[in-house]
Scaffold this motif. Structure first.
Motif, PDB file in Angstrom:
ATOM      1  N   PRO A   1      53.761  38.465  43.401  1.00  0.00           N
ATOM      2  CA  PRO A   1      54.053  38.078  41.896  1.00  0.00           C
ATOM      3  C   PRO A   1      52.792  37.329  41.423  1.00  0.00           C
ATOM      4  O   PRO A   1      52.670  36.910  40.150  1.00  0.00           O
ATOM      5  CB  PRO A   1      55.411  37.047  42.240  1.00  0.00           C
ATOM      6  CG  PRO A   1      55.950  37.903  43.551  1.00  0.00           C
ATOM      7  CD  PRO A   1      54.723  38.204  44.180  1.00  0.00           C
ATOM      8  N   ALA A   2      52.148  36.600  42.119  1.00  0.00           N
ATOM      9  CA  ALA A   2      50.800  35.989  41.829  1.00  0.00           C
ATOM     10  C   ALA A   2      49.909  36.445  40.832  1.00  0.00           C
ATOM     11  O   ALA A   2      49.237  35.999  40.219  1.00  0.00           O
ATOM     12  CB  ALA A   2      50.287  35.209  42.826  1.00  0.00           C
ATOM     13  N   ALA A   3      49.978  37.968  41.104  1.00  0.00           N
ATOM     14  CA  ALA A   3      49.010  38.791  40.324  1.00  0.00           C
ATOM     15  C   ALA A   3      49.287  38.757  38.870  1.00  0.00           C
ATOM     16  O   ALA A   3      48.649  39.227  37.956  1.00  0.00           O
ATOM     17  CB  ALA A   3      49.114  40.216  40.809  1.00  0.00           C
ATOM     18  N   HIS A   4      50.689  38.398  38.599  1.00  0.00           N
ATOM     19  CA  HIS A   4      51.234  38.516  37.105  1.00  0.00           C
ATOM     20  C   HIS A   4      51.371  37.063  36.579  1.00  0.00           C
ATOM     21  O   HIS A   4      51.980  37.294  35.555  1.00  0.00           O
ATOM     22  CB  HIS A   4      52.429  39.436  37.138  1.00  0.00           C
ATOM     23  CG  HIS A   4      52.106  40.627  37.954  1.00  0.00           C
ATOM     24  ND1 HIS A   4      51.128  41.679  37.623  1.00  0.00           N
ATOM     25  CD2 HIS A   4      52.660  41.305  39.157  1.00  0.00           C
ATOM     26  CE1 HIS A   4      51.114  42.766  38.382  1.00  0.00           C
ATOM     27  NE2 HIS A   4      51.734  42.249  39.552  1.00  0.00           N
ATOM     28  N   GLU A   5      51.182  36.152  37.206  1.00  0.00           N
ATOM     29  CA  GLU A   5      51.443  34.877  36.634  1.00  0.00           C
ATOM     30  C   GLU A   5      50.009  34.308  36.102  1.00  0.00           C
ATOM     31  O   GLU A   5      49.043  34.453  36.627  1.00  0.00           O
ATOM     32  CB  GLU A   5      52.126  33.908  37.627  1.00  0.00           C
ATOM     33  CG  GLU A   5      53.385  34.538  38.247  1.00  0.00           C
ATOM     34  CD  GLU A   5      53.914  33.782  39.352  1.00  0.00           C
ATOM     35  OE1 GLU A   5      53.113  32.908  40.009  1.00  0.00           O
ATOM     36  OE2 GLU A   5      55.029  34.298  39.894  1.00  0.00           O
ATOM     37  N   PRO A   6      49.968  33.242  35.438  1.00  0.00           N
ATOM     38  CA  PRO A   6      48.885  32.580  35.004  1.00  0.00           C
ATOM     39  C   PRO A   6      48.171  31.747  36.297  1.00  0.00           C
ATOM     40  O   PRO A   6      48.948  31.364  37.265  1.00  0.00           O
ATOM     41  CB  PRO A   6      49.517  31.492  34.057  1.00  0.00           C
ATOM     42  CG  PRO A   6      50.740  31.677  33.596  1.00  0.00           C
ATOM     43  CD  PRO A   6      51.198  32.772  34.741  1.00  0.00           C
ATOM     44  N   PRO A   7      47.022  31.589  36.107  1.00  0.00           N
ATOM     45  CA  PRO A   7      46.216  31.243  37.440  1.00  0.00           C
ATOM     46  C   PRO A   7      46.732  29.699  37.493  1.00  0.00           C
ATOM     47  O   PRO A   7      46.743  28.812  36.699  1.00  0.00           O
ATOM     48  CB  PRO A   7      44.763  31.260  37.106  1.00  0.00           C
ATOM     49  CG  PRO A   7      44.630  31.197  35.567  1.00  0.00           C
ATOM     50  CD  PRO A   7      45.950  32.140  35.200  1.00  0.00           C
ATOM     51  N   PRO A   8      46.963  29.509  39.091  1.00  0.00           N
ATOM     52  CA  PRO A   8      47.283  28.231  39.287  1.00  0.00           C
ATOM     53  C   PRO A   8      46.442  27.184  39.156  1.00  0.00           C
ATOM     54  O   PRO A   8      46.680  25.841  39.299  1.00  0.00           O
ATOM     55  CB  PRO A   8      48.021  28.181  40.451  1.00  0.00           C
ATOM     56  CG  PRO A   8      47.162  29.230  40.971  1.00  0.00           C
ATOM     57  CD  PRO A   8      46.959  30.298  40.168  1.00  0.00           C
TER      58      PRO A   8
END
Length: 337
Positions: A229-236
């Protein structure tokens, strides 16, 4: 294709190669999917890392490779310490020719000019110049029978436009899963070094590739990245910025200390800030020290991990999950890139 950061670009390029390859081929027996004449632009060139746990990015190797370039070296002693598998690309077992881009940057290659100072001078004398180009690929590389190490990079171009330094990387070929993460990191790192030396902000970066490919053995790994899922979320996080001004004195000091760590002649004190370096470069040294401890099965303390920027700490823990504050760290099977 335009993206804000490399975090946004990376999964897009993986998906494109998986779903829409223009060709299926196997140069030198390595089966791959391929797209030709690929170009993408990063609006924020200094945001050079994909924050995807499934990728298990090796941030230590990324810094080591960029600093190896800045050192102008071509020896395996430095870079193979961080990526042992790179020895497979050396014809003589002691140095690299095509991959050692520092030889081209700083004139270590026989009979070639020192290109970095020339680029600095060109841009200072004529900010509108289009001639600030560093040539890396050499035609004679193709004349060596069975050459295992032909430069993937043709060259780099830097342009001052509207007060910011923009970069363009020209690749003859690029492995989308592995090589691209290292190359974008290193080239934008060099771009930021140059921008600081010139006293200007970092602008955009354009990555241009003749053959962008995904090797079949990495297909399953690429799918794992896309399923995260992190691949499709804004950079943290935001990648830390280099200190303002000329960073060369800090780079030279870091290279001296890195060598001492790598050769087992030194370990960092409990207070890495005592070395008198800016926090940015002290963080890099701490990463090298943690890597040294992992390799030698030494304890990595919570204090060391806590000193790291949260971004770096997360990347270290994703790459080496056994790193904890409660036990000695067992070295993984490989610490390569």
């Amino acid at each position: 294709m335009d993206f804000n950061t490399f975090h946004h670009a990376y999964p897009h390029m993986l998906r494109w190669l998986i779903d829409e390859p223009a060709y299926r081929n196997a140069p030198r027996g390595h089966a791959s999917r391929e797209q030709l004449g690929v170009r993408f632009r990063l609006a924020r060139a200094d945001q050079r890392v994909p924050f995807v746990p499934a990728r298990r990015l090796n941030i230590v190797f990324n810094f080591a490779e960029a600093l190896w370039y800045l050192a102008g070296r071509d020896d395996l002693d430095f870079i193979a310490y961080y990526a042992p598998s790179i020895r497979n690309y050396s014809a003589d077992g002691s140095r690299l020719t095509g991959t050692a881009y520092g030889r081209a940057l700083f004139g270590a290659a026989e009979g070639r000019p020192d290109q970095w100072p020339s680029v600095v001078e060109t841009l200072r004398e004529d900010p509108d110049s289009k001639r600030a180009v560093i040539q890396i690929f050499r035609g004679e590389e193709l004349q060596v029978p069975g050459n295992p190490d032909v430069s993937c990079t043709l060259g780099l171009q830097f342009l001052l436009r509207e007060g910011a330094l923009h970069g363009v990387g020209f690749m003859r070929a690029n492995d989308v899963y592995r090589g691209m993460t290292s190359d974008v990191f290193s080239f934008t790192f060099l771009q930021e070094m140059l921008a600081r030396e010139l006293g200007v902000p970092v602008g955009s970066y354009v990555h241009q590739v003749g053959s962008l490919h995904l090797y079949d053995p990495d297909h399953a790994r690429a799918l794992e990245v896309l399923a995260d899922p992190a691949a499709h979320e804004p950079p943290p996080w935001r990648f830390p910025a280099m200190p303002e001004g000329d960073n060369w004195p800090y780079v030279r000091e870091v290279l001296v200390l890195e060598e001492q760590l790598r050769l087992g002649r030194h370990s960092l004190t409990a207070d890495p800030g005592s070395y008198g370096l800016p926090p940015y470069w002290t963080q890099v040294l701490t990463l090298f020290e943690i890597h040294r401890r992992i390799r030698h099965r030494e304890h990595v303390s919570e204090e060391q991990l806590a000193f790291l920027d949260p971004l770096y700490r997360r990347l270290v823990e994703e790459r080496w999950p056994s790193v904890t504050a409660s036990a000695s760290v067992a070295a993984p099977a490989s610490v390569a890139g």
